[in-house]
Design a protein around this motif. Structure first.
Motif, PDB file in Angstrom:
ATOM      1  N   LEU A 104     -11.474   5.838   0.505  1.00 42.18           N
ATOM      2  CA  LEU A 104      -9.834   6.363   0.382  1.00 42.18           C
ATOM      3  C   LEU A 104      -8.715   5.878  -0.321  1.00 42.18           C
ATOM      4  O   LEU A 104      -8.356   5.975  -1.503  1.00 42.18           O
ATOM      5  N   THR A 105      -9.072   4.047   0.333  1.00 40.79           N
ATOM      6  CA  THR A 105      -7.993   3.210  -0.519  1.00 40.79           C
ATOM      7  C   THR A 105      -7.923   3.317  -1.357  1.00 40.79           C
ATOM      8  O   THR A 105      -6.719   3.691  -2.025  1.00 40.79           O
ATOM      9  N   GLY A 113      -1.325   3.482  -8.571  1.00 39.93           N
ATOM     10  CA  GLY A 113      -0.403   2.250  -9.065  1.00 39.93           C
ATOM     11  C   GLY A 113      -0.862   2.536 -10.563  1.00 39.93           C
ATOM     12  O   GLY A 113      -0.339   2.108 -11.548  1.00 39.93           O
ATOM     13  N   TYR A 114      -1.964   3.140 -10.860  1.00 39.72           N
ATOM     14  CA  TYR A 114      -1.819   3.781 -12.295  1.00 39.72           C
ATOM     15  C   TYR A 114      -1.111   4.404 -12.637  1.00 39.72           C
ATOM     16  O   TYR A 114      -0.292   4.398 -14.458  1.00 39.72           O
ATOM     17  N   GLY A 115      -0.823   5.438 -11.858  1.00 35.31           N
ATOM     18  CA  GLY A 115       0.341   6.139 -12.478  1.00 35.31           C
ATOM     19  C   GLY A 115       1.925   5.808 -12.166  1.00 35.31           C
ATOM     20  O   GLY A 115       2.486   6.108 -13.477  1.00 35.31           O
ATOM     21  N   PHE A 116       2.316   5.244 -12.086  1.00 30.28           N
ATOM     22  CA  PHE A 116       3.899   4.358 -11.391  1.00 30.28           C
ATOM     23  C   PHE A 116       3.263   3.531 -13.059  1.00 30.28           C
ATOM     24  O   PHE A 116       5.013   2.980 -13.178  1.00 30.28           O
ATOM     25  N   GLU A 117       2.626   2.727 -13.029  1.00 27.89           N
ATOM     26  CA  GLU A 117       2.661   1.972 -14.484  1.00 27.89           C
ATOM     27  C   GLU A 117       3.175   2.542 -15.918  1.00 27.89           C
ATOM     28  O   GLU A 117       3.339   2.539 -16.893  1.00 27.89           O
ATOM     29  N   MET A 118       1.604   4.295 -16.067  1.00 26.99           N
ATOM     30  CA  MET A 118       1.674   4.864 -17.006  1.00 26.99           C
ATOM     31  C   MET A 118       2.669   5.825 -17.936  1.00 26.99           C
ATOM     32  O   MET A 118       3.146   6.133 -18.644  1.00 26.99           O
ATOM     33  N   SER A 169      -1.934   2.726   1.508  1.00 27.07           N
ATOM     34  CA  SER A 169      -1.306   1.004   1.218  1.00 27.07           C
ATOM     35  C   SER A 169      -0.779   0.405   0.282  1.00 27.07           C
ATOM     36  O   SER A 169      -0.874   1.192  -0.486  1.00 27.07           O
ATOM     37  N   ILE A 170       0.197   0.503   1.279  1.00 34.52           N
ATOM     38  CA  ILE A 170       1.393   0.677   0.065  1.00 34.52           C
ATOM     39  C   ILE A 170       1.653  -0.806  -0.738  1.00 34.52           C
ATOM     40  O   ILE A 170       1.105  -1.106  -2.019  1.00 34.52           O
ATOM     41  N   PHE A 171       0.862  -2.074  -0.096  1.00 39.42           N
ATOM     42  CA  PHE A 171       0.286  -3.090  -1.304  1.00 39.42           C
ATOM     43  C   PHE A 171      -0.823  -2.559  -2.011  1.00 39.42           C
ATOM     44  O   PHE A 171      -0.999  -3.590  -3.245  1.00 39.42           O
ATOM     45  N   ILE A 172      -1.473  -2.935  -1.614  1.00 42.66           N
ATOM     46  CA  ILE A 172      -2.966  -2.480  -2.560  1.00 42.66           C
ATOM     47  C   ILE A 172      -2.401  -1.408  -4.042  1.00 42.66           C
ATOM     48  O   ILE A 172      -2.571  -1.178  -5.277  1.00 42.66           O
ATOM     49  N   ILE A 220     -10.674  -6.730   0.462  1.00 43.20           N
ATOM     50  CA  ILE A 220      -9.331  -6.700   1.274  1.00 43.20           C
ATOM     51  C   ILE A 220      -9.191  -5.583   1.918  1.00 43.20           C
ATOM     52  O   ILE A 220      -9.077  -5.923   2.981  1.00 43.20           O
ATOM     53  N   VAL A 221      -9.120  -4.477   1.249  1.00 40.81           N
ATOM     54  CA  VAL A 221      -9.091  -3.100   1.964  1.00 40.81           C
ATOM     55  C   VAL A 221     -10.328  -2.967   3.533  1.00 40.81           C
ATOM     56  O   VAL A 221     -10.394  -2.521   4.506  1.00 40.81           O
ATOM     57  N   PHE A 222     -11.394  -3.034   3.300  1.00 36.49           N
ATOM     58  CA  PHE A 222     -12.766  -3.456   4.144  1.00 36.49           C
ATOM     59  C   PHE A 222     -12.582  -4.270   4.784  1.00 36.49           C
ATOM     60  O   PHE A 222     -12.596  -4.091   6.172  1.00 36.49           O
ATOM     61  N   MET A 223     -12.142  -5.415   4.900  1.00 32.25           N
ATOM     62  CA  MET A 223     -11.915  -6.563   6.234  1.00 32.25           C
ATOM     63  C   MET A 223     -10.597  -5.446   7.007  1.00 32.25           C
ATOM     64  O   MET A 223     -10.495  -6.112   8.075  1.00 32.25           O
ATOM     65  N   THR A 224      -9.980  -5.407   5.972  1.00 29.81           N
ATOM     66  CA  THR A 224      -8.240  -4.494   6.594  1.00 29.81           C
ATOM     67  C   THR A 224      -8.641  -3.767   7.726  1.00 29.81           C
ATOM     68  O   THR A 224      -8.290  -3.982   8.905  1.00 29.81           O
TER      69      THR A 224
END
Length: 293
Positions: A104-105, A113-118, A169-172, A220-224
């Motif tokens: 989900l993350t 992220g795609y929307g913010f850039e495109m 996740s803001i970082f992701i 990163i996400v799985f480990m978190t």
């Protein structure tokens, strides 16, 4: 007739001598210092894991004495561990929470992220700056409002209450937006000419091209989520729903903790993250370097 070869040989020999000449002693000293520091850093990083694996084979008394060699109590520690806790259920709980939260993350954060850039707009940068500003808010300040919200929604002691706060996740989101800057805009334009809609471009063009970024984000996400401790400790209130990190923490709080058994459980809890990392290691390096293929 023989002048040319002799001249060529005479011109080649000095060059060969210069290439095999010893290097600058200061450069060699700097390189030796770099390797020494890297070796120390590698030892400091690997030693706790090695000591944990060695401790899993020793009894609690040997661990307290500081024994640093492989022992003979591995089977005893494993038997005690699987006898005291329902290991299959506990690992299943952790796997469900970490797996669903990771999927989900990745979907939600990569879409953001795609929307913010495109998609460009006047308020885009302000909203993104507000998101980055929210990173400065410690999670401890949000625990009480989150708990009240999930209590009113009757989701306390459920996996959904653990997963939902981690989805956006803001970082992701920031990571995917930065990676999307390297996405070729020509592919998106060509897909539009072929008649693909925006969601089709995202799933059929963007995601395959950005697979290295997804691999790095997966680790990163799985480990978190697998190692998440504080929020599950608050929201999961029955032993049947607890994760492996909570169970190991509870074992360490016993009056006379069995350190051999605890280290054995810790080794088992580490294996899934190691498996995911080694499975996606090459893609992880490419994703961290911003490679787009």
């Amino acid at each position: 007739m023989n002048v040319a070869p002799m001249t060529a040989a005479a011109t080649v020999r000095p060059i060969a001598r210069r290439t095999v000449a010893p290097g600058n002693p200061w450069a060699l000293a700097r390189r030796a210092l770099v390797y020494l520091l890297l070796s120390i850093a590698a030892f400091v990083s690997v030693f706790p894991f090695v000591w944990m694996m060695i401790g899993a084979t020793n009894s609690s008394a040997d661990i307290i004495k500081g024994k640093a060699s492989i022992g003979t109590a591995l089977i005893t520690n494993a038997t005690t561990f699987f006898t005291q806790i329902d290991a299959i259920r506990i690992f299943w709980n952790s796997a469900v929470i970490a797996g669903v939260a990771t999927v989900l993350t990745l979907v939600v954060s990569s879409l953001a992220g795609y929307g913010f850039e495109m998609f460009r707009s006047r308020v885009r940068e302000r909203i993104f700056a507000l998101l980055l500003l929210m990173l400065s808010i410690p999670f401890a300040a949000m625990m009480v409002p989150l708990f009240v919200m999930f209590a009113q929604a009757r989701l306390v002691n459920t996996f959904a209450a653990v997963i939902l706060p981690t989805v956006a996740s803001i970082f992701i989101i920031f990571y995917f937006r930065q990676a999307t800057k390297a996405f070729p805009s020509e592919l998106r334009d060509a897909a539009k000419i072929d008649g693909l809609k925006e969601w089709q471009i995202f799933f059929y063009v963007y995601m395959p091209v950005m697979r290295s970024t997804y691999a790095a984000a997966t680790i990163i996400v799985f480990m978190t989520n697998w190692n998440n401790y504080l929020w599950p400790l608050i929201i999961l209130q029955t032993a049947e729903n607890k994760t492996i990190t909570l169970i190991i923490s509870a074992l360490t709080s016993a009056y006379t903790p069995d350190y051999g058994m605890i280290l054995f459980g810790t080794v088992l809890a580490t294996l899934p993250t190691l498996f995911i990392f080694f499975l996606l290691q090459r893609r992880f390096v490419e994703g961290m370097l911003g490679a787009v293929k």
